[in-house]
Design an enzyme around this catalytic site. Structure first.
Site, short mmCIF file in Angstrom:
data_model
loop_
_atom_site.label_atom_id
_atom_site.label_comp_id
_atom_site.label_asym_id
_atom_site.label_seq_id
_atom_site.Cartn_x
_atom_site.Cartn_y
_atom_site.Cartn_z
CB SER A 154 -87.52 0.07 -48.27
OG SER A 154 -87.14 1.43 -48.27
CE1 TYR A 161 -92.65 5.16 -53.72
CE2 TYR A 161 -90.43 5.84 -54.33
CZ TYR A 161 -91.36 4.84 -54.13
OH TYR A 161 -91.01 3.53 -54.34
CE LYS A 163 -91.96 2.34 -51.32
NZ LYS A 163 -92.56 1.03 -50.94
#
Length: 293
Positions: free
Chosen positions: A181, A195, A199
């Protein structure tokens, strides 16, 4: 680090030719683990792949108990890629014990950037304020960039981890699934609005998989790297001013290197060291996250 903590184990790693994936693959080999890596087989990565294969051969030559390496081409955003990676590992070594979902992309882009019919690219804020210098910063955050980031980072993790879990469950002897992650799962980033959700999704995926797969003795955990210098951010960190600023934020006083991720990945893979660690998130950031002052 003591050697052969993963002796006779088999691992598969997505995105294994560069950066964090490469560092983990090499350390797994040193620990006696056989490793299948996935890669896109891009021409620009040929030298990285060749160097990795050379290093793997050297490790094996110097230590007969070290693991062996195979490579499998494929795009993780496609569901069949994870399945093929797992199948190749099992065909080669008969089982799958460890799976590392590492492949990912990160390209900076401004959230408000938009495209006019005249063909000019600008951010609404910059246009109003006249800060035209900002027009050259980052890429356009359009549908394609957002969608591709989600497909690779989140869809890729889901499908590849699912393939690994199905194999491990069928073997009936447990296993370890580790997803890379990011510290970005826990904090915001002005140029990372496309983004950071992926994650965070990867972290959440590991938590839910830990619940779903516990009955099969499959442990699912997430590693959250901080600022690690890889090919994804190398150009950014070559900016001396930015690098020095980041170093002042990190209590250990330096940005990370891919090899800093290898030890934690061995820890989570090793049943003797982390057999009761499940659904956890391990920050590997030099203390960056806790330094709020």
């Amino acid at each position: 680090m003591p050697h052969h903590l993963l002796l006779t184990k088999t691992a598969a790693i997505t995105g294994g030719t560069t950066g964090i994936g490469r560092a983990i693959a090499l350390e797994y080999l040193r620990q006696g683990c056989n490793v299948a890596i996935n890669h896109l087989n891009l021409s620009r990565d040929t030298q990285h792949k060749d160097y990795l294969l050379s290093e793997a051969a050297t490790i094996k030559k110097d230590d007969p108990e070290a693991g062996s390496l195979i490579e499998v081409e494929g795009d993780v955003s496609k569901p069949e890629t994870g399945k093929e990676l797992v199948e190749r590992a099992v065909k080669e070594w008969g089982r799958l014990d460890i799976f590392v979902s590492n492949a990912g992309v990160c390209e900076f882009a401004e959230f408000l950037r938009c495209v006019l019919s005249l063909g000019f690219l600008f951010t609404c804020e910059a246009w109003k304020s006249g800060e035209l210098a900002r027009l050259t910063r980052g890429s356009s955050l359009d549908h394609d960039l957002f969608a591709s980031t989600v497909r690779i980072n989140l869809d890729g993790a889901f499908y590849s981890c699912q393939a690994a879990a199905r194999q491990m469950a069928s073997q009936n002897h447990g296993g370890s699934i580790i997803a890379i992650s990011s510290i970005s799962a826990l904090v915001g980033g002005g140029l990372q609005t496309h983004y950071t959700p992926t994650k965070a999704g990867v972290l959440s995926l590991m938590q839910s998989m830990a619940v779903a797969l516990g009955k099969y003795k499959i442990r699912c955990n997430a590693l959250l790297p901080g600022t690690i210098k890889t090919q994804l951010n190398e150009e950014d960190l070559n900016n001396e001013e930015k690098r020095k600023y980041m170093e002042t934020r990190i209590p250990l006083g330096r940005t990370g290197e891919p090899k800093d991720m290898a030890g934690p990945a061995v820890f989570l893979a090793c049943e003797e060291l982390s057999g009761y660690v499940n659904g956890a998130q391990l920050l590997v950031d030099g203390g960056l996250f806790v330094n709020l002052q």
